[in-house]
Design an enzyme around this catalytic site. Structure first.
Site, PDB file in Angstrom:
ATOM      1  N   ARG A 106     -22.896  13.061 -14.270  1.00 40.12           N
ATOM      2  CA  ARG A 106     -21.678  12.465 -13.677  1.00 40.12           C
ATOM      3  C   ARG A 106     -22.138  11.326 -12.786  1.00 40.12           C
ATOM      4  O   ARG A 106     -22.893  11.546 -11.838  1.00 40.12           O
ATOM      5  CB  ARG A 106     -20.893  13.506 -12.866  1.00 40.12           C
ATOM      6  CG  ARG A 106     -19.811  12.870 -12.008  1.00 40.12           C
ATOM      7  CD  ARG A 106     -18.850  13.844 -11.408  1.00 40.12           C
ATOM      8  NE  ARG A 106     -17.946  14.366 -12.416  1.00 40.12           N
ATOM      9  CZ  ARG A 106     -16.797  15.002 -12.142  1.00 40.12           C
ATOM     10  NH1 ARG A 106     -16.426  15.184 -10.881  1.00 40.12           N
ATOM     11  NH2 ARG A 106     -16.031  15.448 -13.107  1.00 40.12           N
ATOM     12  N   HIS A 133     -14.102  10.130 -19.378  1.00 38.83           N
ATOM     13  CA  HIS A 133     -14.262  11.554 -19.007  1.00 38.83           C
ATOM     14  C   HIS A 133     -14.040  12.386 -20.283  1.00 38.83           C
ATOM     15  O   HIS A 133     -13.046  13.095 -20.404  1.00 38.83           O
ATOM     16  CB  HIS A 133     -13.245  11.904 -17.919  1.00 38.83           C
ATOM     17  CG  HIS A 133     -13.544  13.172 -17.174  1.00 38.83           C
ATOM     18  ND1 HIS A 133     -14.660  13.961 -17.446  1.00 38.83           N
ATOM     19  CD2 HIS A 133     -12.876  13.799 -16.175  1.00 38.83           C
ATOM     20  CE1 HIS A 133     -14.647  15.010 -16.634  1.00 38.83           C
ATOM     21  NE2 HIS A 133     -13.580  14.932 -15.854  1.00 38.83           N
ATOM     22  N   GLN A 136     -13.202  16.217 -20.316  1.00 34.43           N
ATOM     23  CA  GLN A 136     -11.849  16.551 -19.874  1.00 34.43           C
ATOM     24  C   GLN A 136     -10.875  16.502 -21.041  1.00 34.43           C
ATOM     25  O   GLN A 136     -10.051  17.413 -21.225  1.00 34.43           O
ATOM     26  CB  GLN A 136     -11.408  15.544 -18.788  1.00 34.43           C
ATOM     27  CG  GLN A 136     -10.036  15.821 -18.232  1.00 34.43           C
ATOM     28  CD  GLN A 136     -10.009  17.115 -17.439  1.00 34.43           C
ATOM     29  OE1 GLN A 136     -10.818  17.309 -16.543  1.00 34.43           O
ATOM     30  NE2 GLN A 136      -9.082  18.014 -17.752  1.00 34.43           N
ATOM     31  N   ASP A 222      -3.007  11.304 -13.294  1.00 40.42           N
ATOM     32  CA  ASP A 222      -4.253  11.552 -12.559  1.00 40.42           C
ATOM     33  C   ASP A 222      -4.103  10.868 -11.205  1.00 40.42           C
ATOM     34  O   ASP A 222      -3.147  10.125 -10.966  1.00 40.42           O
ATOM     35  CB  ASP A 222      -5.423  10.973 -13.378  1.00 40.42           C
ATOM     36  CG  ASP A 222      -6.800  11.316 -12.809  1.00 40.42           C
ATOM     37  OD1 ASP A 222      -6.884  12.173 -11.903  1.00 40.42           O
ATOM     38  OD2 ASP A 222      -7.787  10.709 -13.274  1.00 40.42           O
ATOM     39  N   CYS A 262      -5.870  16.533 -14.785  1.00 43.17           N
ATOM     40  CA  CYS A 262      -7.267  16.992 -14.843  1.00 43.17           C
ATOM     41  C   CYS A 262      -7.691  17.702 -13.567  1.00 43.17           C
ATOM     42  O   CYS A 262      -8.643  18.462 -13.583  1.00 43.17           O
ATOM     43  CB  CYS A 262      -8.189  15.811 -15.144  1.00 43.17           C
ATOM     44  SG  CYS A 262      -8.208  14.539 -13.866  1.00 43.17           S
ATOM     45  N   ARG A 290     -11.873  23.908 -19.769  1.00 47.22           N
ATOM     46  CA  ARG A 290     -13.118  23.133 -19.617  1.00 47.22           C
ATOM     47  C   ARG A 290     -14.307  24.025 -19.949  1.00 47.22           C
ATOM     48  O   ARG A 290     -15.255  23.611 -20.610  1.00 47.22           O
ATOM     49  CB  ARG A 290     -13.252  22.612 -18.172  1.00 47.22           C
ATOM     50  CG  ARG A 290     -12.212  21.602 -17.720  1.00 47.22           C
ATOM     51  CD  ARG A 290     -12.402  20.243 -18.355  1.00 47.22           C
ATOM     52  NE  ARG A 290     -13.730  19.694 -18.137  1.00 47.22           N
ATOM     53  CZ  ARG A 290     -14.128  19.048 -17.025  1.00 47.22           C
ATOM     54  NH1 ARG A 290     -13.273  18.858 -16.033  1.00 47.22           N
ATOM     55  NH2 ARG A 290     -15.355  18.558 -16.917  1.00 47.22           N
TER      56      ARG A 290
HETATM   57  N1  NVA Z   1     -10.061   9.812 -12.370  1.00 48.83           N
HETATM   58  C1  NVA Z   1     -10.638  10.778 -11.463  1.00 48.83           C
HETATM   59  C2  NVA Z   1     -10.912  12.056 -12.199  1.00 48.83           C
HETATM   60  C3  NVA Z   1     -11.504  13.156 -11.352  1.00 48.83           C
HETATM   61  C4  NVA Z   1     -11.830  14.379 -12.144  1.00 48.83           C
HETATM   62  C5  NVA Z   1     -11.896  10.218 -10.843  1.00 48.83           C
HETATM   63  O1  NVA Z   1     -12.666   9.564 -11.557  1.00 48.83           O
HETATM   64  O2  NVA Z   1     -12.106  10.415  -9.654  1.00 48.83           O
HETATM   65  N1   CP Z   2     -11.319  17.469 -13.619  1.00 47.82           N
HETATM   66  C1   CP Z   2     -12.561  17.405 -13.113  1.00 47.82           C
HETATM   67  O1   CP Z   2     -13.476  16.842 -13.708  1.00 47.82           O
HETATM   68  O2   CP Z   2     -12.712  18.054 -11.924  1.00 47.82           O
HETATM   69  P1   CP Z   2     -13.983  18.016 -10.950  1.00 47.82           P
HETATM   70  O3   CP Z   2     -14.044  16.634 -10.352  1.00 47.82           O
HETATM   71  O4   CP Z   2     -13.719  19.076  -9.937  1.00 47.82           O
HETATM   72  O5   CP Z   2     -15.217  18.297 -11.749  1.00 47.82           O
END
Ligand code: NVA
Ligand code: CP
Length: 308
Positions: A106, A133, A136, A222, A262, A290
């Site tokens: 990540r 992502h 997800q 989101d 998500c 997930r």
């Molecule tokens: N779009 C959000 C998703 C978090 C799971 C982010 O990138 O922070």
């Molecule tokens: N939806 C998701 O990826 O959640 P986290 O940021 O908690 O991993």
């Protein structure tokens, strides 16, 4: 020549046939898990998880998932590894992929996961980048199919920011042949190239979020400000205030439409509390899935097409 290592860096890295296989295995793995039946195909395999951004669901689902498949998971973060002190991504990839069997990352720029995968000896999974992502949407698609059947030809409404999750929905629409109705505030529209799309055939943009939601089988959104974009938070709160998924929006969607997010969510911002906590919402199943979907993904990347 050995068999080429497969990665999951963006949704379209796997074909429709492969993704369909992973979703079928998700069902099988979930059913066994629910019956407390041991399934340890990845005994002695090690997953390394690299986090340059925070996480609850992704960390837990990968770590628990790997253990439930008989393997081990190691957590590395920028804060406590040499990655945070400027070690080149390629050097880290050489070392990490010689000590492990599969890697999940990540991070911020997609370029980082691409460079890592470019020299990795083992499969690399994108656990969220600024652009995508994919894990997800694998879970989200599984959740839709579990609740409503085939998604081909259906309509998904995306309300809000054209972010990593939105881009991945758009890629999934191309692979699974469904439609996405997108409504973003002006200035936040989809960038097809950044989204990694082949074309614009599978989505339509709407100025008014109500028009996007009309007739949708799934309404999803989101956060207004994704990780890494915190400096824009105040401006985004102003720009996005009319892009909240609320009960009126769910009313114009199809009867029986689902609501997904998500998570983490901000009630009163991108979604009204009575929607996320209401009868259309499947967010807890979505989060749980997930775990199951990523177990099926790791099984596929490490063992190929396992048949039941
Ligand atoms: N779009 C959000 C998703 C978090 C799971 C982010 O990138 O922070
Ligand atoms: N939806 C998701 O990826 O959640 P986290 O940021 O908690 O991993």
């Amino acid at each position: 020549m050995g068999v080429a290592v497969r990665h999951f860096l963006q949704f379209k890295d796997l074909s429709l046939d492969e993704l369909t296989h992973v979703l079928t295995r998700t069902r099988w793995i979930k059913d066994r898990f629910r019956r407390y039946e041991r399934y340890w195909p990845l005994t002695d395999r090690t997953l390394v998880m690299i986090f340059e951004k925070q996480s609850t669901r992704t960390r837990l689902s990968f770590e628990a998932g790997m253990q439930q498949l008989g393997g081990n998971a190691v957590f590395l973060s920028t804060r406590d590894s040499q990655l945070g002190r400027g070690e080149p991504v390629e050097d880290a990839a050489q070392v990490i992929s010689r000590m492990s069997d599969i890697v999940m990352i990540r991070t911020f720029e997609q370029d980082v996961v691409e460079r890592f995968a470019g020299v990795s000896r083992v499969p690399v999974i994108n656990g969220l980048t600024n652009e995508y992502h994919p894990c997800q949407i694998l879970a989200d698609l599984y959740t839709f199919i579990e609740q409503r059947g085939d998604i081909r030809g259906r309509t998904v409404a995306w309300i809000g920011d054209s972010n990593n999750v939105c881009n991945t929905w758009l890629q999934a629409a191309e692979v699974f042949e469904f439609n996405v109705h997108v409504s973003t505030p002006p200035g936040y529209e989809v960038e097809p190239e950044r989204a990694g799309l082949y074309g614009t055939d599978h989505y339509e943009e709407f100025r008014d979020p109500m028009d996007a939601a009309r007739g949708a089988d799934l309404v999803t959104t989101d956060v207004w400000t994704s990780m890494g974009f915190e400096a824009e938070n105040e401006a985004r709160k102003r720009d996005f205030e009319d892009w909240q998924v609320d009960a009126d929006m769910m009313r114009v969607a199809n009867k029986g439409a689902l609501f997904m997010h998500c998570l983490p969510a901000h009630r009163g911002e991108e979604v009204a509390a009575d929607v996320i906590d209401g009868p259309h919402s499947v967010v807890w199943d979505e989060a749980e899935n997930r775990l199951h979907a990523q177990k099926a993904l790791m099984e596929f990347l490490l063992l190929g097409k396992v048949e039941a």
